[in-house]
Write an enzyme that holds these catalytic residues in place. Sequence first.
Site, PDB file in Angstrom:
ATOM      1  N   GLU A  81       7.460  -3.447  -6.069  1.00 17.05           N
ATOM      2  CA  GLU A  81       8.260  -3.575  -4.783  1.00 17.05           C
ATOM      3  C   GLU A  81       8.207  -4.986  -3.937  1.00 17.05           C
ATOM      4  O   GLU A  81       6.915  -5.269  -3.819  1.00 17.05           O
ATOM      5  CB  GLU A  81       7.563  -2.377  -3.915  1.00 17.05           C
ATOM      6  CG  GLU A  81       8.104  -2.174  -2.641  1.00 17.05           C
ATOM      7  CD  GLU A  81       7.453  -1.175  -1.709  1.00 17.05           C
ATOM      8  OE1 GLU A  81       6.345  -1.104  -1.696  1.00 17.05           O
ATOM      9  OE2 GLU A  81       8.443  -0.246  -1.322  1.00 17.05           O
TER      10      GLU A  81
ATOM     11  N   GLY B 276       2.688   3.569   3.767  1.00 13.07           N
ATOM     12  CA  GLY B 276       2.178   2.105   3.721  1.00 13.07           C
ATOM     13  C   GLY B 276       2.398   1.840   1.949  1.00 13.07           C
ATOM     14  O   GLY B 276       2.973   2.762   1.485  1.00 13.07           O
ATOM     15  N   SER B 277       1.651   1.087   1.452  1.00 11.42           N
ATOM     16  CA  SER B 277       1.783   0.665   0.300  1.00 11.42           C
ATOM     17  C   SER B 277       1.155   1.705  -0.919  1.00 11.42           C
ATOM     18  O   SER B 277       0.316   2.271  -0.328  1.00 11.42           O
ATOM     19  CB  SER B 277       1.102  -0.827   0.195  1.00 11.42           C
ATOM     20  OG  SER B 277      -0.262  -0.523   0.227  1.00 11.42           O
ATOM     21  N   THR B 278       1.696   1.414  -1.913  1.00  9.16           N
ATOM     22  CA  THR B 278       1.205   2.675  -2.972  1.00  9.16           C
ATOM     23  C   THR B 278      -0.159   2.293  -3.299  1.00  9.16           C
ATOM     24  O   THR B 278      -1.196   3.250  -3.246  1.00  9.16           O
ATOM     25  CB  THR B 278       1.932   2.666  -4.197  1.00  9.16           C
ATOM     26  OG1 THR B 278       3.354   3.311  -3.976  1.00  9.16           O
ATOM     27  CG2 THR B 278       1.375   3.575  -5.239  1.00  9.16           C
ATOM     28  N   ASP B 279      -0.728   1.106  -3.285  1.00  6.42           N
ATOM     29  CA  ASP B 279      -2.128   0.496  -3.388  1.00  6.42           C
ATOM     30  C   ASP B 279      -3.191   1.364  -2.540  1.00  6.42           C
ATOM     31  O   ASP B 279      -4.144   1.642  -2.859  1.00  6.42           O
ATOM     32  CB  ASP B 279      -2.343  -0.768  -3.529  1.00  6.42           C
ATOM     33  CG  ASP B 279      -1.651  -1.475  -4.904  1.00  6.42           C
ATOM     34  OD1 ASP B 279      -1.594  -0.721  -5.699  1.00  6.42           O
ATOM     35  OD2 ASP B 279      -1.342  -2.700  -4.704  1.00  6.42           O
ATOM     36  N   VAL B 280      -2.720   0.990  -1.331  1.00  5.92           N
ATOM     37  CA  VAL B 280      -3.451   1.751  -0.123  1.00  5.92           C
ATOM     38  C   VAL B 280      -3.449   3.178  -0.274  1.00  5.92           C
ATOM     39  O   VAL B 280      -4.366   3.689   0.074  1.00  5.92           O
ATOM     40  CB  VAL B 280      -3.377   1.043   1.186  1.00  5.92           C
ATOM     41  CG1 VAL B 280      -3.923   1.683   2.338  1.00  5.92           C
ATOM     42  CG2 VAL B 280      -3.403  -0.613   1.122  1.00  5.92           C
ATOM     43  N   GLY B 281      -2.297   3.694  -0.259  1.00  4.97           N
ATOM     44  CA  GLY B 281      -2.237   5.194  -0.373  1.00  4.97           C
ATOM     45  C   GLY B 281      -3.280   5.897  -1.491  1.00  4.97           C
ATOM     46  O   GLY B 281      -3.791   6.922  -1.421  1.00  4.97           O
TER      47      GLY B 281
ATOM     48  N   CYS C 282      10.727   1.059   2.619  1.00  4.78           N
ATOM     49  CA  CYS C 282      10.038   1.578   1.273  1.00  4.78           C
ATOM     50  C   CYS C 282      11.328   2.410   0.568  1.00  4.78           C
ATOM     51  O   CYS C 282      11.121   2.233  -0.606  1.00  4.78           O
ATOM     52  CB  CYS C 282       8.996   2.664   1.901  1.00  4.78           C
ATOM     53  SG  CYS C 282       9.600   3.602   3.023  1.00  4.78           S
TER      54      CYS C 282
END
Lengths: 294, 487
Positions: free
Chosen positions: B397, B244-249, B300
């Site tokens: 992104e 998923g997104s880098t923020d959630v990662g 991605c």
Amino acid sequence: MAKAPERITVRKTYKLFIGGAFPRSESGRYTVARDDKGAPVANVCRASRKDLRDAVVAARKAQEGWAKRTAFNRGQILYRMAEMLESRSAVFEAALTAATGLSAKAAEGEVGAAVDRLVWYAGWADKFPQFMGTTNPVASAHFNFTFPEATGVVVAFASEGSALLGLVSAIAPVIVSGNSVVVVVSGPAPTVAMELAEVLATSDLPGGVVNILTGLRDELAPHAARHMDVDGILCVGADDATRKLIGVEAAESVKRVHFEDDGDLSHWHDEARQSPYLIVPFVELKTAWHPMGM
Amino acid sequence: MNIPTRELLFGDLWDYAPAPEARDHVRFEKRYGHFIDGRFVDAESWFEVIDPSNEEVLCEVGEASAKTVDKAVAAARKAQSGVWGKMPGRERAKYLYRIARIIQEKARELAILESMNGGKPIRESKSVDVPLAAAHFFYYAGWADKLRYAFAGADPRPIGVAGQIIPWNFPLLMAAWKIAPALAAGNTVVLKPAETTPLTAMKLAEIFMEAELPAGVVNLVNGFGKTGAAIVEHPDVDKIAFTGSTDVGKIIQRTLAGTRKRLTLELGGKGANIIFADAAIDQAVEGIVDGIYFNQGHVCCAGSRLLVEECVEDEVVEKLHHRIQTLRVGDPLDKNTDIGAINSRAQLEKIQELVDSGVEEGATIHQSKCALPDKGFFFRPTFFTGVSQTHRVAREEIFGPVLSVLTFRTPEEAIEKANNTAYGLSAGVWTDKGSKLFQVAGALRAGVIWGNSFNKFDPGSPFGGYKESGFGREGGWHGLLPYLEVR
């Protein structure tokens, strides 16, 4: 009144090892290294956040060139480190005995094992890419292969249980693949770590590939974990609180974080403490697709 | 001599007849709760799932609370220690082969569902998503009984219960990427599909039942981020795999700090697609299209930054300008559609916001003139020229059909610019010279490098990122590592 000895010995000043040079801590702070009975051994630098940052700059500068050297050359340099350590084994045995109270036999065993561990990892330099690399059969007209590359700059918090063997066991698997490392030594016998720095400085290891700071883990860990130009953190013997602190801060730049158990000398003598799988946490795997066709 | 590209005008002169894939064959329920311990269970609360191409409601699915997640984890734990972890690898393998075969048998139905629910063109669901999903199960099936040969000197063991959270861009394929290696290695799974695209995962649950996969080996819980957080935070989950997104990662990495849970992250990207002047330009233009307009750009590893050697910029831009006019945007189920529906209104708004920022920051916008359907979420294929490295469209992104074009003069500059990003998932290199290709591929800090091609995938080929694109690999031999204890 006691009579002065005929000859006054020249004591060694223990400093930090950054970028191949031996600077004092910019902070001017020191701690007193003591032996197992509590008697002072030497004054050692207590590295500051700024020293850590300087060391990361040196490590970054050295990393690309180190990774670009041939694997064969990196292997030779690790082997050279083993040679230099072996040739100075008497110094290390004496330092270990003086600083930790180890018996002469145990000290000899630790130094020998540290040399052997360096030799063992030296041999992996040009084999690890074959061990960890693959060619991949894909269902299209491509030559597809995967190979490991160094992650970059790693900060390692070394063993607090074994001053030499534990230290070497932290450094070797990190640098053998082409990473540079900033090692923070916080355990007993920091003088032994600085003796090792002298070995590294004379092993053809490019300055900055290994940097050694003596200091306090709790003080430096948050700064290392938070540093945006650090790619990975290795922490030996972290308790849950330290794991949490490092993990939380490291997430901001998605650092590779790896923890290893610490232990006493027998723990570090164990063959299980050396493994190609200990090189894996600080390599990246690159997969390349090349089309085939006329 | 540079011959001007002739514009293909057929898009304006005559219409294509609609060629929709028949959907009468496809069956799905009005409501799906969760799939726990081998059976579908009801949910406490429900939400609607829509077809993004027409905004019609397809079905309702349940939203799993922490309590429901707890039941799923308990089922997975019981299955791991009681059945799956003990089962000989050769028997685990046969279940995975069965699953692969049933996916192949139901390929058409799954492809249609994937396009209805996700918005992707049926051409891609049929030729990419579904066959690759089956191939992943088939590939990892073969590993299940060969693990002792996989890692020299090690005695690999399963980790336990894996919590897996997947995105909406390749719903079935991501489920396969996550589940197949986990199961092959002897782990059991609690997986959360994305909230907008649960349908093929629910079909996959039916396939597990049909394959008689032991109860609890795979559990699927539906829901939003809160449900995902409950999986991440659950004390009896041993490993988290997130795409998923880098923020959630980053949030997940923080959450797991101080626990002994293992983690792999497959996060965002801002892939560079590098075109050297000596490349076959027409092929490279097709590669640009594959790189950024495949799956509406919801990829991605998309080649969302085009780095083109300055001396061929005009030629490449002109060809690309004409090429995007021929891309057909519309009904995902139409066999002639190149670009389907944007997955959700929220994603459409995000794309529009970033495109607006590109215009505001001074880049020149190029868009296809095609007509868009009246209903649903659609976005025209778009690219920007005159982009500087500091523009948001060059750094963030977008996850949509939007490309940023930058230029370079030397290979060193191309490498420098390509690596000038926090991400490191993918890159493409287009050149006629093999030695240059290998040199540049070696210097790029990204996990997947496509030479003279883009967006190719295979179960045997490891996939994953450098830097803030995450860590760990999915696919291939390396894809087993995250699911095994190896020393």
